[in-house]
Design a protein around this motif. Structure first.
Motif, PDB file in Angstrom:
ATOM      1  N   ASP A 361       0.809  -1.220   0.000  1.00 56.08           N
ATOM      2  CA  ASP A 361       0.000   0.000   0.000  1.00 56.08           C
ATOM      3  C   ASP A 361       0.845   1.275   0.000  1.00 56.08           C
ATOM      4  OD1 ASP A 361       1.004  -0.511   2.430  1.00 56.08           O
ATOM      5  OD2 ASP A 361      -0.883  -0.277   3.550  1.00 56.08           O
ATOM      6  N   ALA A 362       2.123   1.127  -0.321  1.00 62.12           N
ATOM      7  CA  ALA A 362       3.005   2.297  -0.367  1.00 62.12           C
ATOM      8  C   ALA A 362       2.662   3.141  -1.595  1.00 62.12           C
ATOM      9  CB  ALA A 362       4.457   1.833  -0.433  1.00 62.12           C
ATOM     10  N   PRO A 363       3.084   4.415  -1.608  1.00 58.19           N
ATOM     11  CA  PRO A 363       2.807   5.269  -2.762  1.00 58.19           C
ATOM     12  C   PRO A 363       3.433   4.728  -4.051  1.00 58.19           C
ATOM     13  CG  PRO A 363       3.944   6.498  -1.015  1.00 58.19           C
ATOM     14  CD  PRO A 363       3.826   5.104  -0.554  1.00 58.19           C
ATOM     15  N   PHE A 364       2.906   5.218  -5.159  1.00 60.20           N
ATOM     16  CA  PHE A 364       3.379   4.831  -6.482  1.00 60.20           C
ATOM     17  C   PHE A 364       4.756   5.455  -6.708  1.00 60.20           C
ATOM     18  CE2 PHE A 364       3.563   4.982 -11.107  1.00 60.20           C
ATOM     19  CZ  PHE A 364       2.961   3.792 -11.484  1.00 60.20           C
ATOM     20  N   ASN A 365       5.718   4.605  -7.035  1.00 53.70           N
ATOM     21  CA  ASN A 365       7.108   5.049  -7.127  1.00 53.70           C
ATOM     22  C   ASN A 365       7.515   5.129  -8.610  1.00 53.70           C
ATOM     23  OD1 ASN A 365      10.030   4.686  -7.382  1.00 53.70           O
ATOM     24  ND2 ASN A 365      10.039   4.346  -5.165  1.00 53.70           N
ATOM     25  N   MET A 366       7.752   6.347  -9.083  1.00 59.21           N
ATOM     26  CA  MET A 366       8.016   6.552 -10.516  1.00 59.21           C
ATOM     27  C   MET A 366       9.312   5.877 -10.959  1.00 59.21           C
ATOM     28  SD  MET A 366       5.536   8.209 -11.964  1.00 59.21           S
ATOM     29  CE  MET A 366       6.047   9.132 -13.412  1.00 59.21           C
ATOM     30  N   ALA A 367      10.314   5.864 -10.078  1.00 59.92           N
ATOM     31  CA  ALA A 367      11.577   5.220 -10.458  1.00 59.92           C
ATOM     32  C   ALA A 367      11.369   3.720 -10.633  1.00 59.92           C
ATOM     33  CB  ALA A 367      12.647   5.504  -9.409  1.00 59.92           C
ATOM     34  N   MET A 368      10.599   3.118  -9.713  1.00 61.57           N
ATOM     35  CA  MET A 368      10.332   1.683  -9.828  1.00 61.57           C
ATOM     36  C   MET A 368       9.593   1.387 -11.133  1.00 61.57           C
ATOM     37  SD  MET A 368      11.469  -0.196  -7.330  1.00 61.57           S
ATOM     38  CE  MET A 368      12.251   0.044  -5.733  1.00 61.57           C
ATOM     39  N   MET A 369       8.620   2.242 -11.479  1.00 60.46           N
ATOM     40  CA  MET A 369       7.897   2.030 -12.723  1.00 60.46           C
ATOM     41  C   MET A 369       8.851   2.101 -13.927  1.00 60.46           C
ATOM     42  SD  MET A 369       4.871   4.187 -14.588  1.00 60.46           S
ATOM     43  CE  MET A 369       5.975   5.488 -15.096  1.00 60.46           C
ATOM     44  N   CYS A 370       9.715   3.105 -13.926  1.00 58.36           N
ATOM     45  CA  CYS A 370      10.639   3.252 -15.058  1.00 58.36           C
ATOM     46  C   CYS A 370      11.576   2.045 -15.145  1.00 58.36           C
ATOM     47  CB  CYS A 370      11.435   4.545 -14.939  1.00 58.36           C
ATOM     48  SG  CYS A 370      10.428   6.014 -15.195  1.00 58.36           S
ATOM     49  N   LEU A 371      12.050   1.581 -13.986  1.00 55.69           N
ATOM     50  CA  LEU A 371      12.951   0.419 -14.005  1.00 55.69           C
ATOM     51  C   LEU A 371      12.232  -0.811 -14.556  1.00 55.69           C
ATOM     52  CD1 LEU A 371      14.676   0.969 -10.555  1.00 55.69           C
ATOM     53  CD2 LEU A 371      15.833   1.021 -12.781  1.00 55.69           C
ATOM     54  N   ARG A 372      10.944  -0.939 -14.215  1.00 59.21           N
ATOM     55  CA  ARG A 372      10.205  -2.101 -14.735  1.00 59.21           C
ATOM     56  C   ARG A 372       9.947  -1.985 -16.231  1.00 59.21           C
ATOM     57  NH1 ARG A 372       7.388  -1.775  -9.577  1.00 59.21           N
ATOM     58  NH2 ARG A 372       7.727  -3.739  -8.437  1.00 59.21           N
ATOM     59  N   LEU A 373       9.802  -0.759 -16.717  1.00 58.31           N
ATOM     60  CA  LEU A 373       9.366  -0.597 -18.109  1.00 58.31           C
ATOM     61  C   LEU A 373      10.501  -0.223 -19.056  1.00 58.31           C
ATOM     62  CD1 LEU A 373       5.888   1.132 -17.605  1.00 58.31           C
ATOM     63  CD2 LEU A 373       6.393  -1.277 -18.113  1.00 58.31           C
ATOM     64  N   ALA A 374      11.729  -0.149 -18.544  1.00 56.54           N
ATOM     65  CA  ALA A 374      12.850   0.190 -19.427  1.00 56.54           C
ATOM     66  C   ALA A 374      13.732  -1.042 -19.627  1.00 56.54           C
ATOM     67  CB  ALA A 374      13.667   1.331 -18.827  1.00 56.54           C
ATOM     68  N   GLY A 375      14.114  -1.271 -20.859  1.00 54.37           N
ATOM     69  CA  GLY A 375      15.001  -2.385 -21.159  1.00 54.37           C
ATOM     70  C   GLY A 375      16.432  -2.100 -20.762  1.00 54.37           C
ATOM     71  N   ARG A 376      16.783  -0.837 -20.660  1.00 52.83           N
ATOM     72  CA  ARG A 376      18.128  -0.446 -20.231  1.00 52.83           C
ATOM     73  C   ARG A 376      18.006   0.681 -19.231  1.00 52.83           C
ATOM     74  NH1 ARG A 376      23.162  -2.904 -22.140  1.00 52.83           N
ATOM     75  NH2 ARG A 376      22.211  -4.725 -23.134  1.00 52.83           N
ATOM     76  N   SER A 377      18.598   0.505 -18.067  1.00 50.85           N
ATOM     77  CA  SER A 377      18.573   1.553 -17.048  1.00 50.85           C
ATOM     78  C   SER A 377      19.997   1.834 -16.592  1.00 50.85           C
ATOM     79  CB  SER A 377      17.745   1.099 -15.837  1.00 50.85           C
ATOM     80  OG  SER A 377      16.409   0.917 -16.226  1.00 50.85           O
ATOM     81  N   VAL A 378      20.284   3.106 -16.373  1.00 49.62           N
ATOM     82  CA  VAL A 378      21.640   3.473 -15.946  1.00 49.62           C
ATOM     83  C   VAL A 378      21.607   4.550 -14.876  1.00 49.62           C
ATOM     84  CG1 VAL A 378      22.709   2.927 -18.183  1.00 49.62           C
ATOM     85  CG2 VAL A 378      21.917   5.263 -17.742  1.00 49.62           C
ATOM     86  N   GLY A 379      22.639   4.548 -14.049  1.00 46.42           N
ATOM     87  CA  GLY A 379      22.943   5.659 -13.168  1.00 46.42           C
ATOM     88  C   GLY A 379      23.920   6.582 -13.885  1.00 46.42           C
ATOM     89  N   VAL A 380      24.361   7.652 -13.210  1.00 43.65           N
ATOM     90  CA  VAL A 380      25.099   8.697 -13.910  1.00 43.65           C
ATOM     91  C   VAL A 380      26.595   8.760 -13.576  1.00 43.65           C
ATOM     92  CG1 VAL A 380      23.133  10.158 -14.445  1.00 43.65           C
ATOM     93  CG2 VAL A 380      24.225  10.350 -12.205  1.00 43.65           C
ATOM     94  N   SER A 381      27.109   7.750 -12.854  1.00 43.20           N
ATOM     95  CA  SER A 381      28.552   7.571 -12.688  1.00 43.20           C
ATOM     96  C   SER A 381      28.718   6.113 -12.276  1.00 43.20           C
ATOM     97  CB  SER A 381      29.116   8.512 -11.619  1.00 43.20           C
ATOM     98  OG  SER A 381      28.617   8.160 -10.335  1.00 43.20           O
ATOM     99  N   LYS A 382      29.929   5.625 -12.285  1.00 45.01           N
ATOM    100  CA  LYS A 382      30.119   4.219 -11.893  1.00 45.01           C
ATOM    101  C   LYS A 382      29.662   4.009 -10.454  1.00 45.01           C
ATOM    102  CE  LYS A 382      33.667   2.659 -15.066  1.00 45.01           C
ATOM    103  NZ  LYS A 382      34.565   3.708 -15.637  1.00 45.01           N
ATOM    104  N   LEU A 383      30.093   4.940  -9.576  1.00 43.34           N
ATOM    105  CA  LEU A 383      29.709   4.814  -8.170  1.00 43.34           C
ATOM    106  C   LEU A 383      28.187   4.896  -8.018  1.00 43.34           C
ATOM    107  CD1 LEU A 383      30.535   4.679  -5.166  1.00 43.34           C
ATOM    108  CD2 LEU A 383      30.787   7.171  -5.201  1.00 43.34           C
ATOM    109  N   HIS A 384      27.568   5.787  -8.777  1.00 42.35           N
ATOM    110  CA  HIS A 384      26.111   5.914  -8.692  1.00 42.35           C
ATOM    111  C   HIS A 384      25.405   4.676  -9.243  1.00 42.35           C
ATOM    112  CE1 HIS A 384      22.088   7.637 -10.044  1.00 42.35           C
ATOM    113  NE2 HIS A 384      22.061   7.671  -8.735  1.00 42.35           N
TER     114      HIS A 384
END
Ligand SMILES: *Cc1c(COP(=O)(O)O)cnc(C)c1O
Length: 709
Positions: A361-384
């Protein structure tokens, strides 16, 4: 892709038409030059505008549309009769035409990528188009500029906010005041795309968005806005402020961006193959695409697969407060129509944005949705990338953390936008006209340039920063010295960036600022988010400290940090300081811009610096993130920072040869430029995106879409 829906400059909307009328015949080519934002990284184009009136060019915040609409008719006639000026106009006109029509790097490659649509909630291209509020937007702007230079087939989609980036001033107590200028089509380098409108359903209320177009070199940037007479007052208000309002306001903005943006591309005849979501705010575009695939006959599962095969996602934050979370009842309010059209249950939608670590019942999380719906996901540095695999591990519970499918593409910057003219001249002479895309071998040649030349180039930029800052300040009289070691710090005043860390050891700081033998000065800039009182208190703390006599006027706060202020700071600083709480700075790009200006980075090894610091190309302030007590941690890191300044940075800068040149310092500067310039380049970033995201998606797209038929 088609590009013929926009009126040419001769069948233009009122605003441009008026401008067209103001210009004497021989000066008419200035209008298309002003309307293509390529001028903002082309010195010759800027010179054309500056020559009309250096004062007004400055006063307009380097906005050619404002300049041309206010320039005196007598001055325009004078220039129209000047053969020298007309020759310069012709030269810039033909260089722009050539820029737009010649094949570039991408055209020399063989790969399957056809086209990318890049969706972002903000774009920071130049001061004249203040549709950004910080690092995310400026990065998006640099992404477009690099894509344009390299010839990537990329179009961009965003929103046009009535009030963009706020202007900051300070009251007598050093408390931040915000004001905003309303968008004015007559003085903004955008054009309305005539007859192109999209309708979006917002919980039963139809809202219409019109579409503006800005040209960023070869890249078309479309911006949607709802503030016109086709909409109710509520509808008009959607695109009022960048990140303004409450959660519901944000949902409405993001629906216009994602759903409206997708429909706008289709209406404009932009057929796009790959869809890039720059941060979760752009994620609703994926829901619109699912709906369209289902309308075309696919099942929900097939539609999800088709979207996934063609979508990429970049996450930009290391702090959960940076992620959009929408209450479930808001999602129900705005997406029950969507759910019905897709023939699915509300729970199917909510599952897309569920964060498995927080319960159903937690709020809708846009990042989680994008991760589920994107074939490729990246952060913006190696550490990130590493941090993101940890934050989002719950989505892949069966995998080891290092196998979580989130990679990284380290942010880069657009060199020509950020390098000072004095450095650009040296780069161009040594490395040729395409210096900004030189290989590592060619950058290494810079080591042969005499120290004196680079030292003088830095001196010109520092001098110009100091003159400007001494005159620009309103609160207290700075006493800045064009020859003193200049430390720059410019970024949002947010807690994790610790803009007041230096002030935590006042005795040591005052000793540095008042040393007559080895003078040091510090320039700080950065806005606080309008709702962030803690950030505003930090600004106030800096300003109050600055007024103390012991600072000797050698520490100054520069108000209204924006692209223009940022350029001056990077260009004039000798040292660029960055002291965030590692690992919360996902990448950071200001230090990358400083590299192209011969400034040395003095930074906590976070974001880009963690992977690019090599022991010699600047300094790393040791991070003590294992320290549990936050105050003790701040103290240890401030100690280390002052130790570096006192024992290494300042002595090195003041160790001069007989000609007054700090030769060991210059060796470090050269090493910094040579080792970092090719790596921090936006071109490197675009090529990484091609390899890590666009090209693999293009292949999976071909495979999936043929089987899905
Ligand atoms: C580059 C830039 C930023 C981002 O800098 P960080 O180092 O990521 O904080 C923010 N604002 C402006 C105006 C910039 O030019």
């Amino acid at each position: 892709m088609s590009s013929n829906n926009v009126q040419g400059p001769d069948s233009e909307s009122d605003a441009t038409l008026k401008l067209q009328d103001r210009l004497p015949e021989p000066l008419k080519p200035l209008l298309p030059i002003a309307l293509n934002l390529r001028w903002c990284w082309d010195e010759d184009s800027q010179d054309l505008f500056r020559q009309i009136s250096p004062l007004e060019w400055k006063a307009s915040d380097r906005n050619p549309m404002a300049l041309l609409s206010h320039a005196s008719p007598a001055r325009l006639l004078e220039l129209a009769a000047s053969p020298d000026y007309l020759e310069s106009v012709a030269k810039v006109q033909s260089s722009l035409e050539q820029y737009l029509s010649s094949p570039a790097w991408f055209q020399s490659q063989t790969n399957s990528l056809r086209s990318v649509a890049y969706f972002s909630p903000e774009f920071g291209v130049c001061e004249a188009l203040p549709q950004y509020s910080g690092g995310l937007g400026v990065l998006a702007g640099d992404h477009l500029k690099a894509a344009s230079d390299l010839g990537f087939p990329l179009v961009a989609i965003g929103l046009l906010y009535g009030y963009g980036f706020f202007r900051q001033s300070l009251d007598a107590n050093g408390w931040q005041q915000e004001s905003s200028l309303k968008f004015d089509a007559a003085t903004t380098p955008v054009r309305l795309v005539e007859g192109a409108e999209v309708e979006i359903d917002l919980a039963g209320d139809p809202v219409v968005a019109r579409i503006w177009r800005a040209d960023v070199g070869r890249v078309r940037l479309y911006l949607l806005d709802t503030d016109f007479d086709r909409n109710s007052p509520e509808g008009r208000a959607i695109t009022d402020h960048l990140y303004g309002g409450d959660k519901e306001h944000r949902v409405r903005q993001e629906i216009v961006l994602g759903v409206g943006g997708m429909r706008a591309l289709q209406q404009l005849g932009e057929s796009c193959e790959i869809f890039h979501m720059n941060e979760g705010h752009a994620g609703f575009l994926a829901l619109e695409r699912i709906r369209q695939f289902i309308a075309g006959g696919l099942s929900f599962d097939e539609a999800r697969q088709a979207v996934k095969a063609t979508s990429g996602f970049t996450t930009h934050t290391s702090v959960s407060a940076g992620i959009d979370l929408f209450p479930r009842d808001l999602m129900e309010k705005y997406f029950s129509g969507w759910v019905k059209e897709c023939g699915i249950e509300l729970s199917d939608l909510l599952a897309l944005g569920n964060d498995p670590s927080t319960g159903a019942d937690a709020p809708f999380n846009m990042a989680m949705m994008c991760l589920r719906l994107a074939g490729r996901s990246v952060g913006v540095s190696k550490l990130h990338g590493h941090v993101s695999r940890e934050i989002f591990h719950s989505l892949w519970p069966d995998r080891q953390q290092e196998d979580v499918p989130i990679g990284s593409v380290t942010n880069g910057v657009h060199a020509r936008t950020w390098a000072s003219p004095s450095f650009e001249r040296i780069f161009e002479r040594e490395l040729g006209p395409n210096w900004d895309d030189a290989s590592q071998d060619r950058w290494d040649q810079l080591r042969n340039v005499p120290d004196k030349e680079l030292w003088e180039a830095k001196g010109i930029a520092r001098d110009s920063l100091v003159k400007w800052a001494n005159g620009h300040s309103i609160l207290s009289a700075p006493n800045l010295d064009p020859a003193a070691l200049t430390i720059g710090f410019g970024r949002r005043f947010a807690g994790y960036k610790r803009p007041t860390l230096l002030l935590s050891q006042r005795d040591r700081l005052q000793a540095l600022l008042s040393d007559p033998r080895r003078p040091v000065q510090i320039l700080l800039a950065g806005k606080a988010h309008p709702a962030d009182d803690a950030g505003k208190r930090m600004i106030q703390e800096v300003v109050r400290f600055w007024r103390e006599p012991k600072t000797n006027g050698r520490l100054a706060y520069i108000s209204n940090y924006d692209i223009g202020v940022a350029q001056r700071l990077y260009q004039g600083a000798d040292v660029w300081l960055n002291n965030p709480l590692r690992p919360l700075e996902a990448c950071g790009t200001s230090g990358e811009k400083a590299v192209y200006n011969g400034a040395l980075n003095l930074s906590i090894p976070d974001g880009w610096w963690d992977e690019m610091y090599d022991g010699e190309n600047g300094w790393a302030i040791p991070s003590t993130e294992e320290t549990e007590n936050p105050e003790y941690r701040n103290q240890r890191e401030a100690d280390a920072l002052f130790d570096l300044l006192e024992n290494e940075v300042i002595p090195l800068f003041y160790d001069r040869n007989a000609d007054g040149i700090p030769t060991a310092w210059m060796a470090k500067v050269k090493h910094s430029i040579c080792s970092l310039a090719p790596q921090v380049s936006g071109y490197r970033m675009l090529r990484d995106y091609l390899k890590e995201m666009y090209e693999p998606l293009s292949q999976s797209a071909a495979a999936t879409l043929t089987t899905a038929g």
